[in-house]
Design a protein around this motif. Structure first.
Motif, PDB file in Angstrom:
ATOM      1  N   VAL A 146       4.614 -48.001   7.440  1.00  0.00           N
ATOM      2  CA  VAL A 146       3.195 -48.302   7.599  1.00  0.00           C
ATOM      3  C   VAL A 146       3.101 -49.628   8.330  1.00  0.00           C
ATOM      4  O   VAL A 146       3.709 -50.619   7.910  1.00  0.00           O
ATOM      5  N   GLN A 171       1.285 -44.428   9.528  1.00  0.00           N
ATOM      6  CA  GLN A 171      -0.057 -44.958   9.302  1.00  0.00           C
ATOM      7  C   GLN A 171      -0.109 -46.433   9.664  1.00  0.00           C
ATOM      8  O   GLN A 171       0.933 -47.094   9.781  1.00  0.00           O
ATOM      9  N   SER A 200     -11.161 -45.693  12.084  1.00  0.00           N
ATOM     10  CA  SER A 200     -10.596 -45.251  10.803  1.00  0.00           C
ATOM     11  C   SER A 200     -11.334 -44.019  10.278  1.00  0.00           C
ATOM     12  O   SER A 200     -10.725 -43.161   9.631  1.00  0.00           O
ATOM     13  N   ARG A 221      -9.914 -41.018  12.237  1.00  0.00           N
ATOM     14  CA  ARG A 221      -8.527 -40.666  11.919  1.00  0.00           C
ATOM     15  C   ARG A 221      -8.134 -41.235  10.562  1.00  0.00           C
ATOM     16  O   ARG A 221      -7.261 -42.092  10.457  1.00  0.00           O
ATOM     17  N   GLU A 247      -6.425 -40.071   8.274  1.00  0.00           N
ATOM     18  CA  GLU A 247      -5.038 -39.781   7.896  1.00  0.00           C
ATOM     19  C   GLU A 247      -4.056 -40.764   8.527  1.00  0.00           C
ATOM     20  O   GLU A 247      -2.898 -40.857   8.095  1.00  0.00           O
ATOM     21  N   ARG A 248      -4.532 -41.538   9.509  1.00  0.00           N
ATOM     22  CA  ARG A 248      -3.648 -42.481  10.191  1.00  0.00           C
ATOM     23  C   ARG A 248      -4.042 -43.934   9.982  1.00  0.00           C
ATOM     24  O   ARG A 248      -3.178 -44.824  10.023  1.00  0.00           O
ATOM     25  N   ARG A 301       0.766 -49.538   0.920  1.00  0.00           N
ATOM     26  CA  ARG A 301       0.095 -48.409   0.265  1.00  0.00           C
ATOM     27  C   ARG A 301      -0.576 -48.826  -1.042  1.00  0.00           C
ATOM     28  O   ARG A 301      -1.616 -48.276  -1.404  1.00  0.00           O
ATOM     29  N   LEU A 333      -4.446 -45.299   2.135  1.00  0.00           N
ATOM     30  CA  LEU A 333      -3.229 -44.898   2.850  1.00  0.00           C
ATOM     31  C   LEU A 333      -2.428 -43.923   1.995  1.00  0.00           C
ATOM     32  O   LEU A 333      -1.941 -42.910   2.495  1.00  0.00           O
ATOM     33  N   HIS A 377      -3.725 -40.328   1.861  1.00  0.00           N
ATOM     34  CA  HIS A 377      -3.465 -39.458   2.993  1.00  0.00           C
ATOM     35  C   HIS A 377      -1.999 -39.421   3.418  1.00  0.00           C
ATOM     36  O   HIS A 377      -1.597 -38.566   4.189  1.00  0.00           O
ATOM     37  N   GLY A 378      -1.208 -40.358   2.907  1.00  0.00           N
ATOM     38  CA  GLY A 378       0.172 -40.467   3.364  1.00  0.00           C
ATOM     39  C   GLY A 378       1.147 -39.736   2.484  1.00  0.00           C
ATOM     40  O   GLY A 378       0.793 -39.013   1.562  1.00  0.00           O
TER      41      GLY A 378
END
Length: 286
Positions: free
Chosen positions: A4, A52, A73, A76, A78-79, A275, A281, A284-285
């Motif tokens: 990340v 991410q 953000s 996206r 998820e990123r 995270r 994060l 979605h990560g």
């Protein structure tokens, strides 16, 4: 290994939708000469194996207008998550902070007290007028990135951490410790701050390049800092595109310097810490 990027910047090509409004009235050199859009950042992340990223407001291009990091953000999630710049001296700073977070809002904020376009270190971040802001940040459990230089203003940082122990503060670029002059002395000075449990460190190329220059003496800085803070309070960020290198080169630099740390510590620094600081994060990560 999971990666990340906890500190990167984006700038839109659309000057109508996202006009320039740099803090202090002066755009940084990198923002003018090598901007990267959100789409460009995704491409660079894919090239580098970085899942991410935390989009930190390009204060020297947009000032307090956080529209581009927020829109990016939201497009996206998820990123990306967004960290925006705010003015904690405003009378309505606490209310503004509440309104700025939540679903689709900011995941963190950044205070810009010094930098390439603000060379004199400001110490206003601990002024009484900011206290409602800090109290609200603690209530919201919202990470606050602090762009500042250690030195004369360190006492203000300590006062802040003691007055508001519930606030999570991320020290951008570890406060620019003077690693070049003495890695051991710089490491000891940073390690002294580890007693403040709310303080986290953001490790970027501005530190890693100095550690690379230090060679075998890099451990004189890293060892006491990691021992004092634990890897769980240290997060890596590329600082792209303020950093001149490519994202794969910036990741490789970090991996090179941190290669001697245990795998668990490297996992924390490269992803785990970010995270926890920014739960979206993790939502979605991996």
């Amino acid at each position: 290994m999971d990666f990340v990027d906890a500190h990167c910047h984006i700038i839109s090509e659309d000057l109508t939708a996202y006009p320039k409004a740099p803090i202090g009235g002066k755009q940084s050199e990198w923002a003018a000469s090598r901007p990267v859009t959100a789409e460009g950042m995704v491409a660079r992340m894919d090239e580098s194996g970085i899942g991410q990223a935390v989009l930190v407001q390009a204060t020297t291009n947009y000032g307090y207008d956080n529209a581009y990091v927020l829109d990016s953000s939201r497009r996206r999630p998820e990123r990306f998550v967004a960290v925006g710049t705010v003015d904690p001296l405003r009378p309505d700073a606490a209310a503004g902070l509440r309104a700025a977070v939540g679903e689709g809002g900011l995941s963190g904020v950044r205070l810009f007290t010094s930098g390439s376009t603000v060379p004199t270190q400001g110490e206003w971040f601990i002024a009484p007028e900011t206290f409602p802001f800090w109290e609200e940040a603690a209530k919201l459990d919202l990470p606050v990135c602090l762009q500042m230089r250690l030195g004369p203003a360190t006492k203000q940082l300590v006062e802040l951490l003691e007055r508001f122990p519930g606030v999570k503060v991320l020290l951008d670029h570890i406060g620019y410790p003077d690693i070049a002059h003495s890695p051991a002395r710089a490491g000891a000075e940073v390690a002294e701050l580890g007693v403040h449990q709310g303080l986290h460190l953001k490790l970027t190329h501005r530190n890693l390049e100095r550690l690379q220059d230090a060679g075998e003496r890099a451990g004189d800085f890293l060892a006491p800092v990691v021992e004092a803070f634990g890897a769980g309070r240290i997060a890596w960020g590329s600082n792209l595109p303020a950093a001149e290198q490519s994202l794969p080169e910036l990741r490789a630099l970090a991996e090179e310097i941190l290669a001697g740390l245990p795998e668990h510590d490297r996992r924390e620094i490269f992803a785990g810490t970010a995270r926890r600081l920014y739960p979206l994060l993790g939502a979605h990560g991996s």
